[in-house]
Enzyme design. Sequence first.
Site, PDB file in Angstrom:
ATOM      1  N   GLY A   1       0.773  -1.244   0.000  1.00 51.04           N
ATOM      2  CA  GLY A   1       0.000   0.000   0.000  1.00 51.04           C
ATOM      3  C   GLY A   1       0.799   1.287   0.000  1.00 51.04           C
ATOM      4  O   GLY A   1       0.271   2.333   0.400  1.00 51.04           O
ATOM      5  N   SER A   2       2.059   1.258  -0.498  1.00 45.83           N
ATOM      6  CA  SER A   2       2.814   2.523  -0.475  1.00 45.83           C
ATOM      7  C   SER A   2       2.231   3.546  -1.459  1.00 45.83           C
ATOM      8  O   SER A   2       2.271   4.749  -1.206  1.00 45.83           O
ATOM      9  CB  SER A   2       4.301   2.284  -0.731  1.00 45.83           C
ATOM     10  OG  SER A   2       4.533   1.945  -2.064  1.00 45.83           O
TER      11      SER A   2
ATOM     12  N   ASN B   1      -4.426   2.322 -13.469  1.00 38.37           N
ATOM     13  CA  ASN B   1      -3.491   1.381 -12.855  1.00 38.37           C
ATOM     14  C   ASN B   1      -2.099   1.993 -12.942  1.00 38.37           C
ATOM     15  O   ASN B   1      -1.822   2.824 -13.820  1.00 38.37           O
ATOM     16  CB  ASN B   1      -3.512   0.044 -13.603  1.00 38.37           C
ATOM     17  CG  ASN B   1      -2.582  -0.978 -12.960  1.00 38.37           C
ATOM     18  OD1 ASN B   1      -2.535  -1.094 -11.728  1.00 38.37           O
ATOM     19  ND2 ASN B   1      -1.829  -1.705 -13.773  1.00 38.37           N
TER      20      ASN B   1
ATOM     21  N   HIS C   1       1.985   0.908 -13.210  1.00 41.11           N
ATOM     22  CA  HIS C   1       2.870  -0.222 -13.520  1.00 41.11           C
ATOM     23  C   HIS C   1       4.320   0.249 -13.427  1.00 41.11           C
ATOM     24  O   HIS C   1       4.664   1.309 -13.957  1.00 41.11           O
ATOM     25  CB  HIS C   1       2.556  -0.746 -14.924  1.00 41.11           C
ATOM     26  CG  HIS C   1       3.339  -1.973 -15.258  1.00 41.11           C
ATOM     27  ND1 HIS C   1       3.024  -3.209 -14.741  1.00 41.11           N
ATOM     28  CD2 HIS C   1       4.460  -2.150 -16.019  1.00 41.11           C
ATOM     29  CE1 HIS C   1       3.899  -4.098 -15.180  1.00 41.11           C
ATOM     30  NE2 HIS C   1       4.783  -3.489 -15.948  1.00 41.11           N
TER      31      HIS C   1
ATOM     32  N   LEU D   1      -3.810  -7.298  -7.601  1.00 47.10           N
ATOM     33  CA  LEU D   1      -3.298  -8.373  -8.447  1.00 47.10           C
ATOM     34  C   LEU D   1      -4.369  -9.181  -9.182  1.00 47.10           C
ATOM     35  O   LEU D   1      -4.046 -10.069  -9.961  1.00 47.10           O
ATOM     36  CB  LEU D   1      -2.404  -9.307  -7.611  1.00 47.10           C
ATOM     37  CG  LEU D   1      -1.121  -8.630  -7.106  1.00 47.10           C
ATOM     38  CD1 LEU D   1      -0.309  -9.584  -6.226  1.00 47.10           C
ATOM     39  CD2 LEU D   1      -0.268  -8.123  -8.258  1.00 47.10           C
TER      40      LEU D   1
HETATM   41  C1  GRF Z   1       3.841  -0.959  -7.390  1.00 46.57           C
HETATM   42  O1  GRF Z   1       5.148  -1.162  -7.828  1.00 46.57           O
HETATM   43  C2  GRF Z   1       2.915  -0.753  -8.559  1.00 46.57           C
HETATM   44  O2  GRF Z   1       3.529  -0.147  -9.657  1.00 46.57           O
HETATM   45  C3  GRF Z   1       2.515  -2.168  -8.906  1.00 46.57           C
HETATM   46  O3  GRF Z   1       2.412  -2.829  -7.677  1.00 46.57           O
HETATM   47  C4  GRF Z   1       3.266  -2.190  -6.718  1.00 46.57           C
HETATM   48  C5  GRF Z   1       2.406  -1.857  -5.544  1.00 46.57           C
HETATM   49  O4  GRF Z   1       3.180  -1.345  -4.484  1.00 46.57           O
HETATM   50  N1  GRF Z   1       1.299  -2.215  -9.681  1.00 46.57           N
HETATM   51  P1  GRF Z   1       2.461  -0.697  -3.230  1.00 46.57           P
HETATM   52  O5  GRF Z   1       1.515  -1.775  -2.648  1.00 46.57           O
HETATM   53  O6  GRF Z   1       1.710   0.501  -3.689  1.00 46.57           O
HETATM   54  O7  GRF Z   1       3.553  -0.367  -2.274  1.00 46.57           O
END
Ligand code: GRF
Length: 210
Positions: free
Chosen positions: A14-15, A109, A111, A92
């Site tokens: 969740g960052s 989204n 990526h 996911l």
């Molecule tokens: C991130 O690297 C994002 O680009 C990808 O999944 C990761 C999620 O990281 N889709 P976080 O949970 O937001 O820390």
Amino acid sequence: MPALKVAVFASGRGSNLHALIAASKNGRLDAEIVLVFSDREDAGALAIAKKEGISAKHLSPKDFNSTEDFDNALIDALHRFEVKFIALAGYLRMISPKIIRAYTGRILNIHPALLPSFGGKGMYGHRVHQAVLDYGCKVSGVTVHLVEEGYDTGPPVLQRCVPVLNDDTAEALASRVLEVEHQIYPEALQLFAQRRVEIQGRKVIIEPSA
Ligand code: GRF
């Protein structure tokens, strides 16, 4: 203009959710995160939401008789919270066509690479960065894109480069890419909050700020 009501979907730590919350608190993002949804009970994102006083909802597909029932429960929650926009942040599961139809042009989204390279099914986490290094790329980066049916195939809204360094490891590259993710996800969502985005087929046109 009323703040855009956003749901963030996340399966992991969740960052990016945290970055979106921070931006909406400090005035860089005119959106209200009204719901955080996860398909995983132990997602860090749910804990962040609770700590921030944001409604956190978990639904596991395993608890439903069919994908359709799961989707209907999720859509009910989106309606209950009057969600107008969805930001996927490390979510996911594939988003069902029913949700995509209900929110066409209103699902983003993020990526951790420059799409269409290094995307698609199974390309997440460190696999992405390792593949970038294995190919010998000189740049990687971040893509924020609209979501359509298919993995990572929707039109890009914002992309930003991150140089690959000679002695990079997947971990080091991931962490520099993540810093950029935290900058551009709020920026991309703000474009929608400010109604500055026009979608023309695969082209996402960004109107200059007033
Ligand atoms: C991130 O690297 C994002 O680009 C990808 O999944 C990761 C999620 O990281 N889709 P976080 O949970 O937001 O820390």
